[in-house]
Write a protein that holds these residues in place. Structure first.
Motif, mmCIF file in Angstrom:
data_model
loop_
_atom_site.group_PDB
_atom_site.id
_atom_site.type_symbol
_atom_site.label_atom_id
_atom_site.label_comp_id
_atom_site.label_asym_id
_atom_site.label_seq_id
_atom_site.Cartn_x
_atom_site.Cartn_y
_atom_site.Cartn_z
ATOM 1 N N SER A 1 30.811 47.696 45.190
ATOM 2 C CA SER A 1 30.699 48.504 46.634
ATOM 3 C C SER A 1 31.832 47.311 47.774
ATOM 4 N N TYR A 2 32.559 48.681 48.301
ATOM 5 C CA TYR A 2 33.249 48.399 49.073
ATOM 6 C C TYR A 2 33.002 49.764 50.452
ATOM 7 N N SER A 3 33.304 48.982 52.206
ATOM 8 C CA SER A 3 33.723 50.165 53.163
ATOM 9 C C SER A 3 34.267 50.823 52.373
ATOM 10 N N GLU A 4 34.919 51.434 51.874
ATOM 11 C CA GLU A 4 35.507 52.780 51.684
ATOM 12 C C GLU A 4 35.124 53.384 50.258
ATOM 13 N N GLY A 5 34.338 52.635 49.743
ATOM 14 C CA GLY A 5 33.228 53.905 48.653
ATOM 15 C C GLY A 5 32.979 52.470 47.420
ATOM 16 N N GLU A 6 33.057 52.775 46.572
ATOM 17 C CA GLU A 6 32.706 52.230 45.411
ATOM 18 C C GLU A 6 34.380 52.097 43.985
ATOM 19 N N MET A 7 34.882 50.901 43.689
ATOM 20 C CA MET A 7 35.474 51.095 42.767
ATOM 21 C C MET A 7 34.987 49.457 41.028
ATOM 22 N N PRO A 8 35.099 50.455 40.137
ATOM 23 C CA PRO A 8 34.929 50.059 39.052
ATOM 24 C C PRO A 8 35.591 48.488 38.531
ATOM 25 N N ALA A 9 35.513 47.310 38.618
ATOM 26 C CA ALA A 9 35.823 46.434 37.826
ATOM 27 C C ALA A 9 37.402 47.009 37.041
ATOM 28 N N GLN A 10 38.054 46.230 36.648
ATOM 29 C CA GLN A 10 39.433 46.012 35.818
ATOM 30 C C GLN A 10 39.873 44.622 34.956
ATOM 31 N N LEU B 1 44.912 37.805 28.607
ATOM 32 C CA LEU B 1 43.844 39.529 29.338
ATOM 33 C C LEU B 1 43.622 38.494 30.758
ATOM 34 N N THR B 2 43.373 39.029 32.114
ATOM 35 C CA THR B 2 43.190 39.053 33.234
ATOM 36 C C THR B 2 41.555 40.217 33.921
ATOM 37 N N ASP B 3 40.948 39.747 34.587
ATOM 38 C CA ASP B 3 40.502 40.715 35.807
ATOM 39 C C ASP B 3 41.104 40.899 36.542
ATOM 40 N N LEU B 4 40.643 42.013 38.042
ATOM 41 C CA LEU B 4 41.141 42.584 38.636
ATOM 42 C C LEU B 4 39.881 43.265 39.427
ATOM 43 N N MET B 5 39.368 43.321 40.843
ATOM 44 C CA MET B 5 38.444 43.804 41.932
ATOM 45 C C MET B 5 37.771 43.341 41.064
ATOM 46 N N ALA B 6 37.512 42.110 40.243
ATOM 47 C CA ALA B 6 36.335 41.680 39.407
ATOM 48 C C ALA B 6 35.150 40.331 40.683
ATOM 49 N N GLU C 1 28.692 39.283 40.563
ATOM 50 C CA GLU C 1 27.948 38.191 40.911
ATOM 51 C C GLU C 1 28.770 37.682 39.535
ATOM 52 N N PRO C 2 28.339 36.369 39.799
ATOM 53 C CA PRO C 2 29.444 35.221 38.879
ATOM 54 C C PRO C 2 28.986 35.557 37.872
ATOM 55 N N GLN C 3 27.515 35.546 37.089
ATOM 56 C CA GLN C 3 27.010 35.662 34.970
ATOM 57 C C GLN C 3 27.993 37.079 35.373
ATOM 58 N N ASP C 4 28.109 37.815 36.064
ATOM 59 C CA ASP C 4 28.325 39.898 35.562
ATOM 60 C C ASP C 4 29.413 39.406 35.336
ATOM 61 N N ARG C 5 30.547 38.914 36.811
ATOM 62 C CA ARG C 5 32.048 38.926 35.939
ATOM 63 C C ARG C 5 31.998 38.225 34.809
ATOM 64 N N LEU C 6 30.974 36.755 34.191
ATOM 65 C CA LEU C 6 31.689 36.227 33.324
ATOM 66 C C LEU C 6 30.999 37.011 31.952
ATOM 67 N N ARG C 7 30.716 37.576 32.260
ATOM 68 C CA ARG C 7 29.863 38.899 30.847
ATOM 69 C C ARG C 7 31.116 39.834 30.712
ATOM 70 N N LEU C 8 32.128 40.606 32.028
ATOM 71 C CA LEU C 8 32.450 41.263 31.562
ATOM 72 C C LEU C 8 33.667 40.929 30.828
ATOM 73 N N ILE C 9 34.253 39.081 31.234
ATOM 74 C CA ILE C 9 35.557 39.449 30.896
ATOM 75 C C ILE C 9 35.095 38.906 29.497
ATOM 76 N N THR C 10 34.246 37.952 29.024
ATOM 77 C CA THR C 10 34.108 37.404 27.607
ATOM 78 C C THR C 10 33.433 38.925 27.257
ATOM 79 N N GLY C 11 33.033 40.106 27.778
ATOM 80 C CA GLY C 11 33.192 41.315 26.657
ATOM 81 C C GLY C 11 34.130 41.415 26.149
ATOM 82 N N ALA C 12 35.197 41.711 27.301
ATOM 83 C CA ALA C 12 36.706 41.954 26.852
ATOM 84 C C ALA C 12 36.895 41.384 26.280
ATOM 85 N N LEU C 13 37.754 40.456 25.894
ATOM 86 C CA LEU C 13 37.535 39.031 25.409
ATOM 87 C C LEU C 13 37.013 39.186 23.614
#
Length: 300
Positions: free
Chosen positions: A81-90, A130-135, A139-151
């Motif tokens: 969530s941002y002030s302008e609305g929601e954006m997906p992590a990438q 492999l990088t994350d963007l806008m991520a 939360e740290p746990q969710d961020r690591l789960r995302l990049i782990t899943g992508a890897l």
């Protein structure tokens, strides 16, 4: 973003972009249909996002600019969530120039878990990044789960010869990494437990420094212990347990509080700056007399 925020993040050791290198002996052939299916499997079901979407996953593939092999994924189950609305992590996957072997020297030196790392790296001539963007807002746990899943998705589509986590300066054997993550060891690649013999202090005792590297990049303090006469292999397990506790609970240990790995163990904790590079915030663990080798003069 204000310059004060940037300076604070750099001071802490936080990584706004998380980066992982996949090292290959030869350029891999990537089955994109399989990659998209695996990406959806490991990063969650996503909603429709237009004509470039496949298997429910939003994907952007450049046609006129950028690297020909760049793939960019919008993970709609990881919304921020941002002030302008929601954006997906990438996340993005792209080929990059191979870096000199010397750039991995410290990772090879600390590869206690994979003795063949240096030899394998010497034979690798192709790199996917492999990088994350806008991520970084996750939360740290969710961020690591995302990049782990992508890897995991990439490794199961285009197996590589070595994986290098920039944030933890750690090299891992791909199959060992996948097995560890499958068993729940989410920090297997994202955290490196490092050990340094300290010489030339004139103490006449066995002096060492052990720390973790990788947690601060996610927004959680790393851990360190500067010690005399402790068993490094036993201490490594204790610091790993402490790091996993912090990863699961967050920065919940106050200065002056104690942690214990047995009923009679009470080791005092304090936030400090790391003794070993890179600069970052750590929780310094004091095992008490006669084992503590002293905290740095300029604590946080």
């Amino acid at each position: 973003m204000t310059s004060e925020v940037v300076e604070e993040e750099q001071d802490f050791g936080f990584s706004r972009v998380y980066a992982i290198e996949l090292k290959y002996r030869q350029k891999p052939a990537i089955d994109r249909t399989r990659l998209y299916a695996n990406m959806e499997l490991y990063t969650g079901t996503t909603q429709q996002a237009g004509e470039s979407e496949r298997a429910g996953l939003a994907v952007w593939e450049p046609h006129e600019s950028g690297p020909d092999d760049l793939l960019h994924f919008f993970h709609l189950n990881y919304m921020i969530s941002y002030s302008e609305g929601e954006m997906p992590a990438q996340t993005s996957l792209m080929p990059v120039d191979n870096r000199p072997e010397g750039d991995y020297a410290t990772a090879v030196q600390q590869s206690w878990h994979w003795r063949e790392a240096g030899e394998v790296m010497g034979g690798c001539g192709y790199t996917l990044l492999l990088t994350d963007l806008m991520a970084s807002g996750l939360e740290p746990q969710d961020r690591l789960r995302l990049i782990t899943g992508a890897l995991r998705a990439v490794l199961e589509t285009a197996p590589c010869d070595a994986v290098y986590f920039r944030a933890s300066d750690k090299l891992v054997e791909p199959q060992a990494y996948l097995a560890a993550v499958e068993e729940g060891a989410l920090l297997y690649g994202a955290m490196n437990i490092r050990f340094y013999n300290v010489e030339g202090t004139g103490s006449g005792r066995s002096e060492g420094l052990m720390d973790s590297l990788g947690l601060a990049a996610l927004g959680i303090p790393d851990v360190q212990c500067h010690f005399y006469d402790l068993d490094p292999s036993e201490l490594a397990g204790q610091l790993t347990d402490a790091a996993y506790y912090l990863f699961g609970q967050g920065d919940v240990i106050e200065d002056g509080e104690t942690i214990g790995f047995t009923e009679d163990m009470r080791w005092r904790c304090e936030h400090q700056y790391a003794l070993a590079q890179p600069q970052r915030v750590v929780i310094d663990i004091d095992p008490g007399d006669p084992y503590y080798a002293g905290r740095q003069a300029n604590s946080r």
